[in-house]
Design a protein around this motif. Sequence first.
Motif, PDB file in Angstrom:
ATOM      1  N   LYS A   1      12.353 -11.601 -18.074  1.00 31.57           N
ATOM      2  CA  LYS A   1      12.945 -11.778 -16.793  1.00 31.57           C
ATOM      3  C   LYS A   1      11.867 -11.932 -15.783  1.00 31.57           C
ATOM      4  CE  LYS A   1      17.459  -9.783 -18.202  1.00 31.57           C
ATOM      5  NZ  LYS A   1      18.450  -8.882 -18.005  1.00 31.57           N
ATOM      6  N   LYS A   2      11.994 -13.001 -14.648  1.00 29.35           N
ATOM      7  CA  LYS A   2      11.266 -12.613 -13.819  1.00 29.35           C
ATOM      8  C   LYS A   2      11.696 -11.715 -12.462  1.00 29.35           C
ATOM      9  CE  LYS A   2       9.132 -17.531 -13.991  1.00 29.35           C
ATOM     10  NZ  LYS A   2       8.950 -18.740 -13.180  1.00 29.35           N
ATOM     11  N   LYS A   3      10.738 -11.025 -11.861  1.00 29.82           N
ATOM     12  CA  LYS A   3      11.195  -9.999 -10.860  1.00 29.82           C
ATOM     13  C   LYS A   3      10.185  -9.863 -10.032  1.00 29.82           C
ATOM     14  CE  LYS A   3       9.725  -6.278 -13.970  1.00 29.82           C
ATOM     15  NZ  LYS A   3      10.143  -5.051 -14.691  1.00 29.82           N
ATOM     16  N   ARG A   4      10.530  -9.613  -8.962  1.00 27.99           N
ATOM     17  CA  ARG A   4       9.320  -9.145  -7.852  1.00 27.99           C
ATOM     18  C   ARG A   4       9.419  -7.750  -7.991  1.00 27.99           C
ATOM     19  NH1 ARG A   4       8.533 -10.644  -2.842  1.00 27.99           N
ATOM     20  NH2 ARG A   4       6.975  -8.922  -3.168  1.00 27.99           N
ATOM     21  N   ILE A   5       8.086  -7.278  -7.595  1.00 30.01           N
ATOM     22  CA  ILE A   5       7.817  -5.764  -7.592  1.00 30.01           C
ATOM     23  C   ILE A   5       7.465  -5.665  -6.258  1.00 30.01           C
ATOM     24  CG2 ILE A   5       6.472  -3.830  -8.260  1.00 30.01           C
ATOM     25  CD1 ILE A   5       6.250  -5.218 -10.930  1.00 30.01           C
ATOM     26  N   VAL A   6       8.069  -5.116  -5.224  1.00 32.57           N
ATOM     27  CA  VAL A   6       7.892  -4.972  -3.781  1.00 32.57           C
ATOM     28  C   VAL A   6       7.577  -3.310  -3.404  1.00 32.57           C
ATOM     29  CG1 VAL A   6       9.037  -5.170  -1.593  1.00 32.57           C
ATOM     30  CG2 VAL A   6       9.700  -6.804  -3.430  1.00 32.57           C
ATOM     31  N   ILE A   7       6.564  -3.288  -2.770  1.00 33.20           N
ATOM     32  CA  ILE A   7       5.972  -2.171  -2.403  1.00 33.20           C
ATOM     33  C   ILE A   7       6.143  -1.899  -0.904  1.00 33.20           C
ATOM     34  CG2 ILE A   7       4.053  -0.561  -2.309  1.00 33.20           C
ATOM     35  CD1 ILE A   7       5.120  -1.091  -5.179  1.00 33.20           C
ATOM     36  N   ALA A   8       6.775  -0.826  -0.361  1.00 36.11           N
ATOM     37  CA  ALA A   8       7.106  -0.632   1.096  1.00 36.11           C
ATOM     38  C   ALA A   8       5.976   0.416   1.293  1.00 36.11           C
ATOM     39  CB  ALA A   8       8.464   0.098   1.065  1.00 36.11           C
ATOM     40  N   PHE A   9       5.947   0.479   2.856  1.00 41.73           N
ATOM     41  CA  PHE A   9       4.617   1.240   3.458  1.00 41.73           C
ATOM     42  C   PHE A   9       5.336   1.700   4.730  1.00 41.73           C
ATOM     43  CE2 PHE A   9       0.891   1.727   6.142  1.00 41.73           C
ATOM     44  CZ  PHE A   9       0.256   2.754   5.329  1.00 41.73           C
ATOM     45  N   ASN A  10       5.349   3.277   4.706  1.00 40.10           N
ATOM     46  CA  ASN A  10       5.543   4.017   5.913  1.00 40.10           C
ATOM     47  C   ASN A  10       4.137   4.308   6.837  1.00 40.10           C
ATOM     48  OD1 ASN A  10       6.027   5.847   7.968  1.00 40.10           O
ATOM     49  ND2 ASN A  10       7.751   6.933   6.900  1.00 40.10           N
ATOM     50  N   PRO A  11       3.752   3.229   7.893  1.00 42.40           N
ATOM     51  CA  PRO A  11       2.574   3.605   8.397  1.00 42.40           C
ATOM     52  C   PRO A  11       2.617   4.870   9.309  1.00 42.40           C
ATOM     53  CG  PRO A  11       3.601   1.313   9.000  1.00 42.40           C
ATOM     54  CD  PRO A  11       4.597   2.156   8.368  1.00 42.40           C
ATOM     55  N   LEU A  12       3.626   5.469   9.832  1.00 43.77           N
ATOM     56  CA  LEU A  12       3.763   6.704  10.341  1.00 43.77           C
ATOM     57  C   LEU A  12       3.074   7.865   9.562  1.00 43.77           C
ATOM     58  CD1 LEU A  12       7.110   6.430  12.252  1.00 43.77           C
ATOM     59  CD2 LEU A  12       4.637   6.262  13.453  1.00 43.77           C
ATOM     60  N   GLU A  13       3.660   7.813   8.247  1.00 45.04           N
ATOM     61  CA  GLU A  13       3.132   8.812   7.534  1.00 45.04           C
ATOM     62  C   GLU A  13       2.157   8.169   6.142  1.00 45.04           C
ATOM     63  OE1 GLU A  13       6.544  10.573   5.460  1.00 45.04           O
ATOM     64  OE2 GLU A  13       7.417  10.826   7.161  1.00 45.04           O
ATOM     65  N   GLU A  14       1.584   7.212   6.431  1.00 49.12           N
ATOM     66  CA  GLU A  14       0.758   6.396   5.477  1.00 49.12           C
ATOM     67  C   GLU A  14       1.449   6.837   4.206  1.00 49.12           C
ATOM     68  OE1 GLU A  14      -3.635   6.415   6.863  1.00 49.12           O
ATOM     69  OE2 GLU A  14      -2.874   7.959   8.418  1.00 49.12           O
ATOM     70  N   GLN A  15       2.356   6.647   3.971  1.00 44.40           N
ATOM     71  CA  GLN A  15       3.166   6.605   2.419  1.00 44.40           C
ATOM     72  C   GLN A  15       3.620   5.291   1.971  1.00 44.40           C
ATOM     73  OE1 GLN A  15       5.889  10.004   2.414  1.00 44.40           O
ATOM     74  NE2 GLN A  15       7.058   8.580   0.848  1.00 44.40           N
ATOM     75  N   PHE A  16       3.293   5.190   0.724  1.00 45.44           N
ATOM     76  CA  PHE A  16       3.704   4.168  -0.176  1.00 45.44           C
ATOM     77  C   PHE A  16       4.743   4.426  -1.049  1.00 45.44           C
ATOM     78  CE2 PHE A  16      -0.710   3.038   0.638  1.00 45.44           C
ATOM     79  CZ  PHE A  16      -0.594   1.587   1.292  1.00 45.44           C
ATOM     80  N   ASP A  17       5.873   3.355  -1.180  1.00 47.29           N
ATOM     81  CA  ASP A  17       7.107   3.638  -1.903  1.00 47.29           C
ATOM     82  C   ASP A  17       7.402   2.321  -2.532  1.00 47.29           C
ATOM     83  OD1 ASP A  17       8.334   6.531  -1.817  1.00 47.29           O
ATOM     84  OD2 ASP A  17       7.868   6.039   0.258  1.00 47.29           O
ATOM     85  N   VAL A  18       8.230   2.556  -3.570  1.00 52.66           N
ATOM     86  CA  VAL A  18       8.645   1.172  -4.384  1.00 52.66           C
ATOM     87  C   VAL A  18       9.961   0.924  -3.333  1.00 52.66           C
ATOM     88  CG1 VAL A  18       9.899   0.398  -6.311  1.00 52.66           C
ATOM     89  CG2 VAL A  18       8.137   2.047  -6.729  1.00 52.66           C
ATOM     90  N   ALA A  19      10.242  -0.228  -3.005  1.00 53.79           N
ATOM     91  CA  ALA A  19      11.035  -0.885  -2.095  1.00 53.79           C
ATOM     92  C   ALA A  19      12.390  -0.471  -2.713  1.00 53.79           C
ATOM     93  CB  ALA A  19      10.836  -2.368  -2.003  1.00 53.79           C
ATOM     94  N   THR A  20      13.277   0.207  -1.898  1.00 54.99           N
ATOM     95  CA  THR A  20      14.725   0.344  -2.175  1.00 54.99           C
ATOM     96  C   THR A  20      15.616  -0.352  -0.944  1.00 54.99           C
ATOM     97  OG1 THR A  20      14.713   2.484  -1.171  1.00 54.99           O
ATOM     98  CG2 THR A  20      14.150   2.426  -3.619  1.00 54.99           C
ATOM     99  N   PRO A  21      17.093  -0.184  -1.109  1.00 55.27           N
ATOM    100  CA  PRO A  21      17.762  -0.577   0.223  1.00 55.27           C
ATOM    101  C   PRO A  21      17.441   0.405   1.211  1.00 55.27           C
ATOM    102  CG  PRO A  21      18.962  -0.757  -1.977  1.00 55.27           C
ATOM    103  CD  PRO A  21      17.751  -0.105  -2.197  1.00 55.27           C
ATOM    104  N   ALA A  22      17.193   1.673   0.841  1.00 56.52           N
ATOM    105  CA  ALA A  22      16.964   2.625   1.815  1.00 56.52           C
ATOM    106  C   ALA A  22      15.777   2.364   2.726  1.00 56.52           C
ATOM    107  CB  ALA A  22      16.714   4.098   1.152  1.00 56.52           C
ATOM    108  N   THR A  23      14.631   1.911   1.885  1.00 56.43           N
ATOM    109  CA  THR A  23      13.268   1.803   2.745  1.00 56.43           C
ATOM    110  C   THR A  23      13.526   0.422   3.386  1.00 56.43           C
ATOM    111  OG1 THR A  23      12.301   0.474   0.685  1.00 56.43           O
ATOM    112  CG2 THR A  23      11.943   2.955   1.207  1.00 56.43           C
ATOM    113  N   SER A  24      14.267  -0.532   2.873  1.00 54.40           N
ATOM    114  CA  SER A  24      14.513  -1.878   3.673  1.00 54.40           C
ATOM    115  C   SER A  24      15.376  -1.701   4.956  1.00 54.40           C
ATOM    116  CB  SER A  24      15.409  -2.684   2.736  1.00 54.40           C
ATOM    117  OG  SER A  24      14.532  -2.983   1.566  1.00 54.40           O
ATOM    118  N   ASN A  25      16.301  -0.696   4.830  1.00 56.26           N
ATOM    119  CA  ASN A  25      17.031  -0.520   6.296  1.00 56.26           C
ATOM    120  C   ASN A  25      16.053   0.586   7.096  1.00 56.26           C
ATOM    121  OD1 ASN A  25      18.992  -2.168   5.182  1.00 56.26           O
ATOM    122  ND2 ASN A  25      19.892  -0.650   3.996  1.00 56.26           N
TER     123      ASN A  25
END
Length: 602
Positions: A102-126
């Motif tokens: 199955k084709k899928k995107r692996i999206v990585i989110a980033f919080n510049p204020l805390e310089e923290q990377f996270d796997v993207a979730t609906p929570a990080t998107s909002n």
Amino acid sequence: MSNYDVNNIAVSSLLASIKNGEIAIPEIQRPFVWDSTKVRDLIDSLYQNYPVGYIIVWQNPDVRLKDGTMSIGKKVLIDGQQRITALTAAIVGQEVVGSDYKKKRIVIAFNPLEEQFDVATPATSNDVKYISDISEIFNPSCDVYGFVEDYCEKNGLEIKEEKSKISKVITRLKSIENNNLGVINLSHELDIEQVTDIFIRINSKGVVLSQADFAMSKISSNEIYGGNITRKIIDYFCHLMQSPADYELIKNNDVEFSTTSEFDKIKWVVKENEDIYVPDYTDVLRVAFTYKFVRGRLSDLVALLSGRDFETREFRDEIAETSFEELRDAVLSVVNETNFKRYLMILKSIGIEKASLVRSQNVLNFGYTLFIGLRSRGIDSNVIEKTVRRWLVATMLTGRYSGSPESSFDYDIKRFMFLDNPLEYLEQYEAGSLSDAFWEHSLVDHLNTSVASSPYYNVFLMAQVNAHDKGFLSEQIEIKTMLEERGDIHHLFPKKYLMKNGITNKSLYNQIANYAYLQTEINIKISDDAPNEYMSVVLGQIETGQGVYGGITNMVELKKNLEMNCIPEGFESMTIDDYPRFLDARRKLMAKKIKAYYESLK
């Protein structure tokens, strides 16, 4: 000249080299198996400017072209595909193909204020604190200044110092593509054995690629002679053997290939239900190469696909071209529905009712190699079947392909393919390895084991299946059915009975000569009784005509059942004192049955 050199390459340059074809990543060398957290951790390591390990590439051997000039081959990625795929997924935003196709995107989110990377979730998107997808930053059209202004406005950052900090963080994030990765370039003068050895020595994670992996990398990266198509035939065939439900996923994922004649030739697998022989890509490659090229060492395949002339030691383009063509034809023979199903029929005809009866996959691999090879020679089908049946059982009994099989594959295929009568080599092997001493002594000794998966016990079960033997004390149900339905293996001298009487060593009470297949309900009724106790009940049911342990109520049928299960005479009166004598007697009877079975295949 050094065997390798080590240098650094910027992430952006590495991705560019892959995009323009300078470094060849086999299209489906391996599905992407990393989980999203590993991708996140890789990006974070690059952000922190931490080392992320080396990638290893191998410069293919130079090939002499028809005009006499030398062509430098592409660099083939030997190790590091998962990391590079992770980078293209997170930074470039490309979809990856998982192990389920199955084709899928692996999206990585980033919080510049805390310089923290996270796997993207609906929570990080909002969450306005997060950049929901870092690939936006690496897009060439991204206006970093405008992006920073927009981010600061959303987060209420109006002070100059706050904006400056965010600007620096975003600049540092974008500079990931300028960070360096270590690259080990292996010399084109190294052969496959040397490349394998180097990889083993320098790979700190201990994940060792086999020669088949190297060969598949070579095949996958070739588009000129259709190596990439050959690889897809192999990969999709093997995957559909394991997961036929993924047919539509593969078809929709690879629309172009799904319209080819090659895809049509493997579609039959989707409806195949047998699981006796389920080859993986290494098995398919080994069978195809060994039968077609009459060689057993996969390192030779890489050399041939590189265009090597074994006599002059030169590399010529015409050899590479011919080798790719012949390999493709060989692979199509291996995945051919008629060939495969006829081979399965041979396996079933000798009593291989389930895959676990053959502990060595390479026994099955060479059997299929031999079947296709002899068919390609136009040998009479009866001779082929007789030869393959006997060779399969002979090699199981002698452990011919245990351990590294390549030298044995090489030796055997040359003799089977070059002798006028293939039975001649088989008979030579039998004379040397299956003499009277083997049947009367060696085999009996081999049966003195507690290993239930012993090939000798498995061949005994195959002999029972082949003879349509009934289970111990069963009137109707055959061993074949019990194997299919996972029937019980019973201790003829019950385990708890032996333990109560001082035989507590597992290797003694679990002797395979103490095993017999029987129905679950009979096993439960016998419980922990001594042989003389439960057999007295069996003898009693013959007098009364009332079945207690199974449905046998006839002395002739009982004797027949005991014989087919190799139960020695006098078993009906045996107690703990008779256990050693029982084991010795039964091993000899099992060996005789195996010999009779083998001779019936002639």
